[in-house]
Scaffold this active site. Structure first.
Site, PDB file in Angstrom:
ATOM      1  N   GLU A  51       0.810  -1.220   0.000  1.00 39.01           N
ATOM      2  CA  GLU A  51       0.000   0.000   0.000  1.00 39.01           C
ATOM      3  C   GLU A  51       0.843   1.270   0.000  1.00 39.01           C
ATOM      4  O   GLU A  51       0.416   2.306  -0.536  1.00 39.01           O
ATOM      5  CB  GLU A  51      -0.947   0.008   1.205  1.00 39.01           C
ATOM      6  N   PHE A 113     -12.098  -6.894  13.769  1.00 42.99           N
ATOM      7  CA  PHE A 113     -10.984  -7.385  12.949  1.00 42.99           C
ATOM      8  C   PHE A 113     -10.614  -6.348  11.890  1.00 42.99           C
ATOM      9  O   PHE A 113     -11.462  -5.859  11.157  1.00 42.99           O
ATOM     10  CB  PHE A 113     -11.374  -8.706  12.280  1.00 42.99           C
ATOM     11  N   GLN A 114      -9.346  -6.013  11.844  1.00 47.25           N
ATOM     12  CA  GLN A 114      -8.780  -5.044  10.909  1.00 47.25           C
ATOM     13  C   GLN A 114      -9.426  -3.655  11.032  1.00 47.25           C
ATOM     14  O   GLN A 114      -9.573  -2.925  10.051  1.00 47.25           O
ATOM     15  CB  GLN A 114      -8.864  -5.550   9.460  1.00 47.25           C
ATOM     16  N   LYS A 163     -17.743  -0.588   5.343  1.00 48.93           N
ATOM     17  CA  LYS A 163     -18.135  -1.560   4.317  1.00 48.93           C
ATOM     18  C   LYS A 163     -19.634  -1.543   4.044  1.00 48.93           C
ATOM     19  O   LYS A 163     -20.067  -1.707   2.892  1.00 48.93           O
ATOM     20  CB  LYS A 163     -17.680  -2.959   4.733  1.00 48.93           C
ATOM     21  N   MET A 482      24.297   8.759   2.942  1.00 52.41           N
ATOM     22  CA  MET A 482      24.194  10.011   3.696  1.00 52.41           C
ATOM     23  C   MET A 482      24.377   9.778   5.186  1.00 52.41           C
ATOM     24  O   MET A 482      24.949  10.617   5.890  1.00 52.41           O
ATOM     25  CB  MET A 482      22.850  10.684   3.418  1.00 52.41           C
TER      26      MET A 482
END
Length: 574
Positions: A51, A113-114, A163, A482
């Site tokens: 993602e 969940f999630q 959802k 760096m």
């Protein structure tokens, strides 16, 4: 009357809004939306492998095209994986809309969940956020999201979508909203005329003026006006890292870019200026160094569309809140037919600037000898020659980023694409993918390092599936360059965990994905390898160039000093 489910409303809205690409990764909370996208063919979904890559690809697309990027992720870890890319866009004022699936509304707050409160998580790093409360409000909310993302000071907008708001069994009237009404949001459309007149009076009377321009000129589509204004006045101009290309770098009046690793002449000119005309720049710490020592003899004109940025870190003598394009155009109309008050002193100022330029000519770096490793600066210069300075160049963050900015000369805006504010490793490759999708016939190059590339290298799989003939130029010094440079300068070369001791065989890795990989170890092999790399603009090629691991980026600001306090080499400082 057309009745659509919430998911179908989203798909239809994206079509009506003219969205071309959406970058995302599916998951349970977003599956209704994915099913709706599957049943249409106007908006192309690019399945990334992480993602974070979705946000960087949308970001790159937005920076190069000027249009908002679009991202779709699922709830919980899908949304939190996107946070780094959202913050990257926020810091650099890049327009983006991130659609996040969420658990069903009746489960919110139950640690389902999630479930993650992504609106709360991202609140400090978005321009605005929305949470859908009823399917019927989806078209209006999405229209507001895209409007907010692209107007005023651009930025990312998150839309949280439970959802059940996208359930296929519930349908509501869909009408594409052509206008947006937001009582509390009214971005300015022009600057204050009185303040602009004051600014022009100061500009015409200045003896040692410098234009200091940033990314706001690029995102504000003000580059042509800026070039006109600067050439009319004959004043020197320097840009920030984000403003590179806003004014042609090959033009004599351009001093390069300024700040921590900016050019010697730009930093010296800024320090000794009596007037700084700042447009679309925010005086960040990588430019100013110690603000108490910043440009001690200069008056400051500050033009910015975001009122919170004006006088935030450095006080402006003439603050102007307004879009760069309209303010510049008004300045042009006011200076037409006017003469500068001190042409002789301006000529002396240019003599001084040319003297600073001559001081550094031939001393920027020591070219490599035949038996020595290639210098990274040589790679970027060869890259610029091979593409005639016309490619889209993305970078990750570190030494390679600074070398790309210093030695690739950009005469056009939107061509140098980098994470300036957040400094995000892993940004370059997926950003290049997003640019290549929008400009398939252009050469798109990702200049990276082996540390940064490994953070997003799984996106090779995305390119395998969806195409994307980007060129990846890896300046391979087997270390976090760096970090190592700072350890050399500040920690007596104690290289704590900055060397990459177990690198993969990049050639075999790239070939495993079905792409071409070339390895370059000598300067003599570099140009033939570049010729092969750019032979087919639609072919992904990975160029692994072994460079001198001991090379540093110079100039470099001395910490807590003024703009003129610089390290010029390992043994020399101003």
């Amino acid at each position: 009357m057309e009745l659509l489910s919430g998911a179908d409303m989203i798909a239809r809205f994206l079509q009506d809004e003219g969205v071309e690409y959406i970058y995302g990764y599916p998951g349970g909370a977003a599956l209704h939306i994915y099913d709706a996208l599957f049943r249409q063919d106007k908006v192309k979904h690019i399945l990334v492998r992480h993602e974070q890559a979705a946000t960087h690809a949308a970001d790159g697309y937005a920076r190069a095209s000027g249009k908002p990027g679009t991202v779709l992720v699922t709830s919980g870890p899908g949304a939190t994986n996107a946070v780094t890319g959202i913050a990257t866009a926020y810091m650099d004022s890049i327009p983006m809309v991130v659609l996040c699936g969420q658990v069903m509304s009746h489960l919110i707050g139950d640690d389902a969940f999630q479930e993650t409160d992504i609106v709360g998580v991202t609140r400090p790093i978005v321009k605005h956020s929305f949470s859908i409360r009823h399917p019927s409000e989806i078209p209006e909310v999405l229209k507001k999201a895209y409007y907010l993302a692209a107007t005023g000071r651009p930025g990312p907008v998150v839309v949280d979508i439970p959802k059940d708001m996208t359930a296929p069994t519930e349908r509501y009237e869909y009408v594409y909203p052509k206008k947006v009404k937001m009582r509390s949001y009214n971005p300015v459309t022009r600057g204050h005329t009185g303040q602009i007149k004051k600014a022009v009076e100061l500009m015409l009377k200045a003896r040692r003026p410098v234009f200091y321009t940033g990314g706001g000129v690029v995102t504000g589509n003000a580059c042509e006006g800026l070039t006109d204004l600067v050439r009319r006045l004959g004043y020197p101009i320097t840009t920030t890292l984000m403003g590179i290309g806003a004014y042609p770098q090959s033009d004599r009046q351009c001093l390069g870019w300024l700040g921590m690793h900016g050019s010697y002449e730009s930093n010296m000119a800024m320090h000794h200026a009596d007037l700084i005309i700042a447009i679309g720049a925010r005086f960040d710490d990588r430019v100013t160094n110690n603000t108490s020592k910043f440009c001690p003899t200069a008056k400051i004109i500050h033009v910015d569309i975001d009122p919170s940025s004006v006088s935030k870190t450095v006080r402006a003598d003439v603050p102007i809140v307004g879009p760069a394009s309209s303010v510049i155009n008004e300045m042009i109309s006011l200076v037409q037919g006017q003469e500068i008050a001190h042409p002789e002193e301006l000529a002396d100022w240019w003599t001084q600037i040319d003297g600073w330029r001559e001081e550094r000519q031939g001393r920027l770096y020591e070219p490599s000898k035949s038996d020595e490793p290639i210098k990274p600066q040589e790679v970027i210069e060869a890259l610029c020659r091979a593409t005639r300075g016309e490619a889209y160049v993305t970078t990750d963050v570190g030494q390679h980023q600074m070398f790309a900015a210093q030695y690739y000369k950009f005469d056009k805006p939107n061509r140098f694409i980098t994470s300036g504010g957040l400094g995000t490793m892993g940004f370059g490759f997926p950003a290049a993918m997003g640019i290549k999708h929008n400009f398939p016939e252009e050469q798109v190059i990702c200049v990276t390092g082996e540390g940064s590339f490994q953070m997003m290298m799984q996106e090779l799989s995305t390119c395998k599936q969806f195409g994307g003939g980007v060129k990846i130029v890896n300046l391979n010094n087997a270390s976090l360059g760096m970090v190592r440079q700072w350890q050399d300068l500040n920690y007596k070369s104690r290289h704590a965990h900055s060397y990459m001791e177990s690198l993969p065989n990049f050639q075999q890795l790239i070939e495993a994905y079905g792409f071409t990989a070339l390895r370059v170890e000598t300067l003599a092999d570099l140009e033939p390898a570049l010729e092969r790399t750019f032979a087919d603009k639609h072919e992904l090629v990975f160029l692994d160039v072994l460079v001198d691991p001991h090379e540093h980026v110079y100039p470099m600001h001395v910490p807590l000093g003024s703009m003129r306090d610089m390290l010029l080499s390992k043994t020399e400082r101003t």
